[in-house]
Structure formats: C-alpha cells, structure tokens
Write a protein that holds these residues in place. Sequence first.
Motif, mmCIF file in Angstrom:
data_model
loop_
_atom_site.group_PDB
_atom_site.id
_atom_site.type_symbol
_atom_site.label_atom_id
_atom_site.label_comp_id
_atom_site.label_asym_id
_atom_site.label_seq_id
_atom_site.Cartn_x
_atom_site.Cartn_y
_atom_site.Cartn_z
ATOM 1 N N GLY A 248 0.768 -1.229 0.000
ATOM 2 C CA GLY A 248 0.000 0.000 0.000
ATOM 3 C C GLY A 248 0.802 1.284 0.000
ATOM 4 O O GLY A 248 0.236 2.363 0.133
ATOM 5 N N ALA A 249 2.109 1.189 -0.176
ATOM 6 C CA ALA A 249 2.935 2.401 -0.211
ATOM 7 C C ALA A 249 2.650 3.194 -1.476
ATOM 8 O O ALA A 249 2.420 2.629 -2.552
ATOM 9 C CB ALA A 249 4.420 2.040 -0.159
ATOM 10 N N SER A 250 2.644 4.505 -1.348
ATOM 11 C CA SER A 250 2.432 5.370 -2.510
ATOM 12 C C SER A 250 3.751 5.539 -3.262
ATOM 13 O O SER A 250 4.832 5.271 -2.732
ATOM 14 C CB SER A 250 1.930 6.742 -2.055
ATOM 15 O OG SER A 250 2.963 7.434 -1.375
ATOM 16 N N TRP A 251 3.637 6.018 -4.507
ATOM 17 C CA TRP A 251 4.843 6.300 -5.283
ATOM 18 C C TRP A 251 5.668 7.392 -4.610
ATOM 19 O O TRP A 251 6.900 7.374 -4.676
ATOM 20 C CB TRP A 251 4.502 6.671 -6.715
ATOM 21 C CG TRP A 251 4.075 5.469 -7.509
ATOM 22 C CD1 TRP A 251 2.849 5.242 -8.057
ATOM 23 C CD2 TRP A 251 4.867 4.323 -7.831
ATOM 24 N NE1 TRP A 251 2.837 4.017 -8.691
ATOM 25 C CE2 TRP A 251 4.057 3.430 -8.578
ATOM 26 C CE3 TRP A 251 6.181 3.939 -7.571
ATOM 27 C CZ2 TRP A 251 4.520 2.209 -9.052
ATOM 28 C CZ3 TRP A 251 6.648 2.722 -8.048
ATOM 29 C CH2 TRP A 251 5.817 1.881 -8.772
ATOM 30 N N ALA A 252 5.007 8.332 -3.933
ATOM 31 C CA ALA A 252 5.731 9.388 -3.227
ATOM 32 C C ALA A 252 6.569 8.804 -2.086
ATOM 33 O O ALA A 252 7.732 9.198 -1.891
ATOM 34 C CB ALA A 252 4.752 10.422 -2.681
ATOM 35 N N GLN A 253 6.013 7.845 -1.355
ATOM 36 C CA GLN A 253 6.765 7.209 -0.271
ATOM 37 C C GLN A 253 7.939 6.407 -0.818
ATOM 38 O O GLN A 253 9.050 6.456 -0.268
ATOM 39 C CB GLN A 253 5.848 6.293 0.544
ATOM 40 C CG GLN A 253 4.804 7.033 1.340
ATOM 41 C CD GLN A 253 3.748 6.107 1.899
ATOM 42 O OE1 GLN A 253 3.273 5.200 1.211
ATOM 43 N NE2 GLN A 253 3.386 6.338 3.152
ATOM 44 N N ILE A 254 7.699 5.669 -1.873
ATOM 45 C CA ILE A 254 8.767 4.861 -2.472
ATOM 46 C C ILE A 254 9.862 5.763 -3.031
ATOM 47 O O ILE A 254 11.046 5.524 -2.798
ATOM 48 C CB ILE A 254 8.187 3.933 -3.559
ATOM 49 C CG1 ILE A 254 7.303 2.867 -2.897
ATOM 50 C CG2 ILE A 254 9.300 3.293 -4.391
ATOM 51 C CD1 ILE A 254 6.460 2.065 -3.854
ATOM 52 N N ARG B 207 10.028 4.560 -13.492
ATOM 53 C CA ARG B 207 11.124 3.590 -13.462
ATOM 54 C C ARG B 207 10.662 2.206 -13.025
ATOM 55 O O ARG B 207 11.134 1.194 -13.548
ATOM 56 C CB ARG B 207 12.218 4.087 -12.523
ATOM 57 C CG ARG B 207 13.463 3.211 -12.554
ATOM 58 C CD ARG B 207 14.557 3.769 -11.710
ATOM 59 N NE ARG B 207 14.995 5.058 -12.236
ATOM 60 C CZ ARG B 207 15.851 5.858 -11.622
ATOM 61 N NH1 ARG B 207 16.362 5.522 -10.461
ATOM 62 N NH2 ARG B 207 16.186 6.998 -12.148
ATOM 63 N N PHE B 208 9.744 2.156 -12.054
ATOM 64 C CA PHE B 208 9.382 0.873 -11.461
ATOM 65 C C PHE B 208 7.922 0.486 -11.660
ATOM 66 O O PHE B 208 7.514 -0.591 -11.242
ATOM 67 C CB PHE B 208 9.680 0.893 -9.952
ATOM 68 C CG PHE B 208 11.128 1.124 -9.646
ATOM 69 C CD1 PHE B 208 12.066 0.131 -9.856
ATOM 70 C CD2 PHE B 208 11.560 2.347 -9.161
ATOM 71 C CE1 PHE B 208 13.404 0.345 -9.580
ATOM 72 C CE2 PHE B 208 12.898 2.569 -8.874
ATOM 73 C CZ PHE B 208 13.820 1.561 -9.090
ATOM 74 N N ILE C 145 14.305 9.927 -4.996
ATOM 75 C CA ILE C 145 13.791 10.426 -6.265
ATOM 76 C C ILE C 145 12.341 10.860 -6.050
ATOM 77 O O ILE C 145 11.738 10.534 -5.031
ATOM 78 C CB ILE C 145 13.885 9.365 -7.389
ATOM 79 C CG1 ILE C 145 13.135 8.082 -7.002
ATOM 80 C CG2 ILE C 145 15.330 9.072 -7.734
ATOM 81 C CD1 ILE C 145 13.157 6.975 -8.046
ATOM 82 N N ASN C 146 11.771 11.590 -7.021
ATOM 83 C CA ASN C 146 10.381 12.010 -6.834
ATOM 84 C C ASN C 146 9.424 10.902 -7.264
ATOM 85 O O ASN C 146 9.817 9.903 -7.870
ATOM 86 C CB ASN C 146 10.100 13.352 -7.520
ATOM 87 C CG ASN C 146 10.053 13.269 -9.022
ATOM 88 O OD1 ASN C 146 9.588 12.289 -9.598
ATOM 89 N ND2 ASN C 146 10.525 14.303 -9.677
ATOM 90 N N ALA C 147 8.156 11.088 -6.941
ATOM 91 C CA ALA C 147 7.140 10.067 -7.178
ATOM 92 C C ALA C 147 7.010 9.706 -8.651
ATOM 93 O O ALA C 147 6.882 8.526 -9.000
ATOM 94 C CB ALA C 147 5.796 10.539 -6.633
ATOM 95 N N GLU C 148 7.029 10.707 -9.536
ATOM 96 C CA GLU C 148 6.874 10.430 -10.974
ATOM 97 C C GLU C 148 8.042 9.630 -11.536
ATOM 98 O O GLU C 148 7.853 8.743 -12.362
ATOM 99 C CB GLU C 148 6.681 11.730 -11.749
ATOM 100 C CG GLU C 148 5.301 12.320 -11.582
ATOM 101 C CD GLU C 148 4.198 11.334 -11.970
ATOM 102 O OE1 GLU C 148 4.265 10.725 -13.060
ATOM 103 O OE2 GLU C 148 3.262 11.169 -11.173
#
Length: 54
Positions: free
Chosen positions: A20-26, A40-41, A32-35
């Motif tokens: 449930g982690a957001s792209w912003a958290q990852i 990338r992933f 790196i930023n969320a986008e």
Amino acid sequence: MSDLAGQLVRAAVLADRQAGASWAQIGAGLGINAEVARSRFGRSRSAAPAGRGG
C-alpha cells in the motif's frame, strides 16, 4: 547498479506497492520524486526475476 541490485530494488518496490505504499513514499525512500519512481518501477510487476518458477 548491478543486475542483482536492480532485481532486489525492483522486488522491494513491488513489495512496498503491494503493502500500500504510494509512489511518493517509495520515491522518497530512493531519493527520487514520485513520478520518476513510477516511471522507473511502475512496470516492475510484469518482470519476474530469472530462475524463479514452480
């Protein structure tokens, strides 16, 4: 990044997304930023590591 390191990072990102982690958290965890993290992933779930199977 070595191939093994890349596989480990992709596996960790996939596990985080499934948890449930957001792209912003990852992205923040990777510096790196969320986008960038998503681009990338975001397709990692279709790439299974070599040598894994049933």
